[in-house]
Design a protein around this motif. Structure first.
Motif, PDB file in Angstrom:
ATOM      1  N   MET A   1     -34.657   3.274 -21.935  1.00 18.90           N
ATOM      2  CA  MET A   1     -33.599   2.272 -21.836  1.00 18.90           C
ATOM      3  C   MET A   1     -32.334   2.753 -21.133  1.00 18.90           C
ATOM      4  O   MET A   1     -31.354   2.011 -21.035  1.00 18.90           O
ATOM      5  N   GLN A   2     -32.331   3.985 -20.622  1.00 24.13           N
ATOM      6  CA  GLN A   2     -31.085   4.474 -20.031  1.00 24.13           C
ATOM      7  C   GLN A   2     -30.765   3.818 -18.694  1.00 24.13           C
ATOM      8  O   GLN A   2     -29.589   3.546 -18.391  1.00 24.13           O
ATOM      9  N   ASP A   3     -31.778   3.554 -17.868  1.00 21.57           N
ATOM     10  CA  ASP A   3     -31.513   3.080 -16.514  1.00 21.57           C
ATOM     11  C   ASP A   3     -30.817   1.724 -16.502  1.00 21.57           C
ATOM     12  O   ASP A   3     -29.928   1.469 -15.684  1.00 21.57           O
ATOM     13  N   GLN A   4     -31.216   0.851 -17.397  1.00 19.70           N
ATOM     14  CA  GLN A   4     -30.621  -0.478 -17.445  1.00 19.70           C
ATOM     15  C   GLN A   4     -29.143  -0.394 -17.828  1.00 19.70           C
ATOM     16  O   GLN A   4     -28.312  -1.142 -17.301  1.00 19.70           O
ATOM     17  N   TYR A   5     -28.808   0.517 -18.734  1.00 22.54           N
ATOM     18  CA  TYR A   5     -27.421   0.630 -19.199  1.00 22.54           C
ATOM     19  C   TYR A   5     -26.521   1.301 -18.169  1.00 22.54           C
ATOM     20  O   TYR A   5     -25.389   0.856 -17.947  1.00 22.54           O
ATOM     21  N   ILE A   6     -27.008   2.340 -17.500  1.00 25.15           N
ATOM     22  CA  ILE A   6     -26.150   2.985 -16.507  1.00 25.15           C
ATOM     23  C   ILE A   6     -25.979   2.078 -15.290  1.00 25.15           C
ATOM     24  O   ILE A   6     -24.906   2.022 -14.675  1.00 25.15           O
ATOM     25  N   ALA A   7     -27.017   1.304 -14.948  1.00 27.68           N
ATOM     26  CA  ALA A   7     -26.893   0.347 -13.846  1.00 27.68           C
ATOM     27  C   ALA A   7     -25.872  -0.730 -14.178  1.00 27.68           C
ATOM     28  O   ALA A   7     -25.115  -1.183 -13.318  1.00 27.68           O
ATOM     29  N   SER A   8     -25.841  -1.139 -15.427  1.00 29.04           N
ATOM     30  CA  SER A   8     -24.927  -2.192 -15.851  1.00 29.04           C
ATOM     31  C   SER A   8     -23.489  -1.691 -15.949  1.00 29.04           C
ATOM     32  O   SER A   8     -22.563  -2.321 -15.426  1.00 29.04           O
ATOM     33  N   TYR A   9     -23.292  -0.547 -16.599  1.00 28.04           N
ATOM     34  CA  TYR A   9     -21.942  -0.045 -16.869  1.00 28.04           C
ATOM     35  C   TYR A   9     -21.370   0.823 -15.753  1.00 28.04           C
ATOM     36  O   TYR A   9     -20.158   0.872 -15.561  1.00 28.04           O
ATOM     37  N   GLY A  10     -22.221   1.566 -15.039  1.00 25.76           N
ATOM     38  CA  GLY A  10     -21.731   2.491 -14.033  1.00 25.76           C
ATOM     39  C   GLY A  10     -20.996   3.670 -14.649  1.00 25.76           C
ATOM     40  O   GLY A  10     -21.012   3.879 -15.863  1.00 25.76           O
TER      41      GLY A  10
END
Length: 325
Positions: free
Chosen positions: A145-154
């Motif tokens: 689940m990390q990729d979705q969160y870093i893409a969203s938050y930056g």
């Protein structure tokens, strides 16, 4: 017309502990950073009721069930858009098999664009959560689940995963503005190989119960690395990358291979303190930590590999054009 810009990412530490099968029992955490390479999504209204999708191929269909691009199809379903739109995606780097989290950036960027098109903008947490639902629950991708969160938050982020799918996103940017110095010590090379990550990730997911001790140690390195960033101990951060890479290779059989091992060992002999393949493994981009005075030596031994210059990106997914207002 709506255009979104969503960053790709480098995953530094903790990859694997963001799989629900692990973190729901043990808790997980990752250290990741968005970079200034992007996925762009365009959505606009059509004059008829068809749906046109443009990426490496072009689709023109009458119904969303006919769409072959599964991320576009499921994002349309999630947002409730049924007809009469044109959608296009573009990427700064190879959009498949790069190891820079492109699939999740596409999903987050699509959702952001579609909700803006509907005049129903969503919070970054909602975009990340819905992207996870599409990729993991609906499409059953063997991913974390990390990729979705870093893409969203930056930004540079320490992301924690816990019971009941609880996710906490914290800034992990070095204090006193030292992000630039860290950036200057990092190098990114394309291995000239892309791969289908699912094969590796399926094996990794299957191995979770047998690799719990390795995953716990990977979790610990993420915690230590966060302290390195806070204190400005960047060389220690680089050495930890090597330790984490040796651990990560134990999670599945194809994370590395003879070619990757040779490239990595050559870079370390030339002066790199540590590094890793940035995604599932098997190819894509190789991240290296190397002090600036040794970087030309590393470039010399890796002269056959394209180098990708990059900088950290503070922003996550965002609207960069909207003529609907």
């Amino acid at each position: 017309m709506i255009v979104t810009q969503t960053p790709l990412r480098i995953s530094f530490f903790g990859g694997g502990t963001d799989f629900p099968d692990f973190f729901l029992k043990e808790g997980g955490c990752v250290l990741s950073a968005a970079i200034n390479k992007y996925i762009f999504v365009i959505i606009k209204k059509r004059f008829d009721s068809k749906i046109r999708v443009g990426y490496t191929k072009t689709e023109l269909v009458d119904d969303i069930d006919e769409i072959q691009h599964e991320l576009v199809r499921e994002c349309l379903r999630k947002t409730g858009i049924r007809k009469g739109v044109e959608i296009a995606t573009m990427a700064d780097v190879p959009s498949s098999g790069s190891g820079l989290g492109s699939s999740s950036s596409v999903t987050v960027g699509l959702l952001n664009a579609m909700y803006q098109y509907l005049a129903q903008p969503r919070h970054l947490e909602s975009l990340a959560r819905e992207a996870c639902e599409i990729e993991i629950t609906t499409l059953r991708k063997p991913i974390g689940m990390q990729d979705q969160y870093i893409a969203s938050y930056g930004g540079q982020r320490f992301i924690s995963f816990g019971p009941e799918d609880r996710v906490t996103v914290e800034s992990a940017a070095p204090e006193n503005g030292h992000s630039t110095r860290l950036n200057q010590n990092l190098m990114l090379f394309f291995t000239n190989t892309t791969r289908k990550a699912e094969t590796i990730l399926c094996e990794q997911a299957t191995n979770i119960s047998a690799r719990t001790d390795v995953l716990k140690e990977l979790k610990r390195t993420a915690l230590v690395a966060r302290e390195c960033l806070r204190s400005g101990s960047f060389d220690e951060f680089g050495l930890l990358l090597d330790k984490a890479w040796q651990l990560k290779k134990q999670l599945a059989s194809k994370i590395s291979n003879n070619s990757i091992d040779h490239i990595y060992q050559s870079a370390c002999k030339a002066g790199a303190l540590g590094g890793k393949i940035t995604g599932a493994g098997g190819g894509g981009f190789l991240l290296l930590y190397c002090r600036p005075h040794r970087q030309d030596d590393v470039r010399a031994v890796l002269r056959n590999l394209p180098e990708l210059s990059f900088a950290f990106e503070r922003s996550g997914t965002k609207i960069i054009f909207d003529d609907s207002r």
